[in-house]
Motif scaffolding. Structure first.
Motif, short mmCIF file in Angstrom:
data_model
loop_
_atom_site.label_atom_id
_atom_site.label_comp_id
_atom_site.label_asym_id
_atom_site.label_seq_id
_atom_site.Cartn_x
_atom_site.Cartn_y
_atom_site.Cartn_z
N PRO A 210 -1.20 3.66 -0.36
CA PRO A 210 -0.61 2.43 -0.90
C PRO A 210 -1.63 1.67 -1.75
O PRO A 210 -2.76 1.45 -1.33
CB PRO A 210 -0.23 1.63 0.36
N ARG B 288 -2.16 -1.30 -5.24
CA ARG B 288 -1.69 -2.18 -6.32
C ARG B 288 -2.64 -1.99 -7.49
O ARG B 288 -3.81 -2.39 -7.43
CB ARG B 288 -1.68 -3.64 -5.87
N TYR C 23 6.88 -1.00 0.17
CA TYR C 23 6.04 -0.42 -0.87
C TYR C 23 6.92 0.33 -1.87
O TYR C 23 7.74 1.17 -1.49
CB TYR C 23 5.03 0.56 -0.25
#
Length: 448
Positions: A218, A220, A350
């Motif tokens: 995960p 960003r 997510y």
């Protein structure tokens, strides 16, 4: 009754009766040999007979070769038929879904799932055509070997690997999770997309399996902008090389020997199993304060990243041990496993690379809290004024030098009068103070 009338009557009976059954058995062998006596001399007849035998042997050999080629051709035709049948099934599945949407049929849940799965396969599995298959696997040829003995060729391994990956893509509704190892990190020269290259277990890595960074863990991307951010992200991925990994496959191209995978989807499946699915007591297996097994997926200078039943988290150095530690990369290795105490479980959404959303969790984990305090176990093992061997773990200008005694307890020592205390160096310590209330040891380094 006249003879003509009797003949007519018999003819009528024969017409009405069923024809007699044919007798079963081999057909009679017809003698096709020429019985005409030869006018040639006896020796000339013998010469012609030998020549005919040679021609017959040569003809048999040519026949066997032709039969082998015919068998190979049949096998290739069968493969083509199977491919066309798969396309036919997929087209039929699409028609079935259209009928379901139009209300023309009332299917069962299993029929709906099967139809959807077949369409999903068609979109995500790109099988090679006949020409491409021949280039990939070559033509089958006759191989001579002793009875029961065999060996696999590179083409055999290639086809087996394709079948393993195809089964993973087609698994539905329960997605199949494969295990493997991260073998490298690559960057697309056109898009700049960074991906981890993976080799699946029980294969030779003949298919190039790539897991984009957004599907590896995960992330960003806005947190890694700029040259420093990109470099940090690349180093993060490189540190995972040789790490064991679980992943799913969602794109397979047979002709290009290429596939795309997702570790994030595998994490979501495991997260659902351990953090969301309720047990008989009405609670999931993973709850606050539970002790669970963690696997190291990444090691950096001052911390490690671990996966705990589908949740990935970072453990800083002070939460890794009750004792002083040296450089973390010297203390831990990728794929190490140990127990941790889990806390702060929080669910979040997510968004994956393909736009699909999945449920994941963030957690806090502490290896130290999952282990007993060494001082409570070993404090009484050390005598005031005694000399003990140890290893220098760390040094602080203000606090002093931390020495691990016999891999049991830390002893805080002052800087020695001579010599420079370096991490990992063996030494001898004399215990000069014991604090019973806090169970702490202090001493002097007498030898290094």
């Amino acid at each position: 009754m006249t003879q003509n009338e009797e003949t007519i009557k018999n003819d009528g009976l024969e017409t009405e009766m069923d024809p007699p059954e044919k007798k079963k058995g081999r057909p009679k062998k017809v003698n096709t040999e020429d019985t005409t006596e030869s006018t040639l001399p006896e020796d000339e007849n013998q010469t012609d007979g030998i020549s005919e035998q040679e021609e017959q042997v040569e003809g048999n050999q040519n026949t066997e070769t032709a039969e082998d080629e015919h068998i190979v051709g049949l096998e290739e035709d069968i493969e083509d038929i199977n491919d066309s049948e798969e396309d036919s099934v997929e087209d039929s599945a699409e028609d079935s879904v259209e009928d379901i949407e139009d209300g023309e049929i009332n299917p069962t849940v299993d029929e709906i799932a099967k139809a959807i799965a077949t369409i999903f396969d068609k979109r995500r599995v790109f099988a090679a055509n006949k020409k491409e298959k021949r280039k990939l696997y070559g033509r089958k040829e006759k191989v001579v070997s002793e009875r029961g003995a065999s060996a696999k060729t590179e083409k055999d391994y290639l086809k087996e690997e394709y079948e393993i990956l195809k089964a993973a893509v087609r698994s539905y509704p329960k997605k199949l999770i494969l295990k493997g190892v991260i073998t490298g990190v690559v960057e697309d020269s056109t898009t700049g997309q960074m991906s981890a290259q993976v080799k699946a277990d029980n294969t030779r890595g003949l298919f190039k399996i790539l897991i984009p960074v957004q599907e590896l863990f995960p992330i960003r991307l806005e947190d890694y902008r700029g040259e420093r951010g990109v470099e940090y992200l690349k180093n993060e991925m490189i540190s995972r090389i040789n790490g064991e990994i679980e992943f799913t496959v969602y794109d397979l191209h047979e002709a290009e020997r290429y596939a795309k995978g997702s570790r994030v989807e595998a994490l979501a499946i495991k997260t659902s199993r351990y953090y969301f699915n309720l047990q008989n007591d009405g609670k999931p297996e993973m709850v606050e304060g539970v002790k669970a097994l963690a696997k190291v997926v990444c090691v950096r200078k001052d911390r490690v990243k671990v996966e705990v039943c589908g949740a990935e988290t970072t453990i800083i150095s002070k939460e890794l041990s009750w004792l002083a530690l040296g450089v973390i990369t010297d203390e831990f290795s990728i794929n190490d496993q140990f127990y941790v105490r889990v806390s702060n479980i929080k669910e979040y959404r997510y968004d994956r690379l393909d736009g699909a959303a999945c449920r994941l969790v963030t957690i806090s984990a502490s290896k130290r809290d999952a282990e007993p305090k060494p001082a409570e176990q070993y404090y009484d093992s050390f005598e005031l004024g005694g000399y003990y061997g140890g290893v220098i773990k760390n040094a602080d200008d203000e606090a002093g030098v931390f020495v691990n005694l016999q891999e049991k307890m830390d002893c805080l020592c002052g800087y020695p009068a001579s010599g420079i205390p370096s991490r990992g160096k063996q030494c001898i310590v004399q215990i000069t103070r014991k604090e019973d209330a806090k169970k702490r040891l202090s001493g002097n380094i007498v030898s290094m």
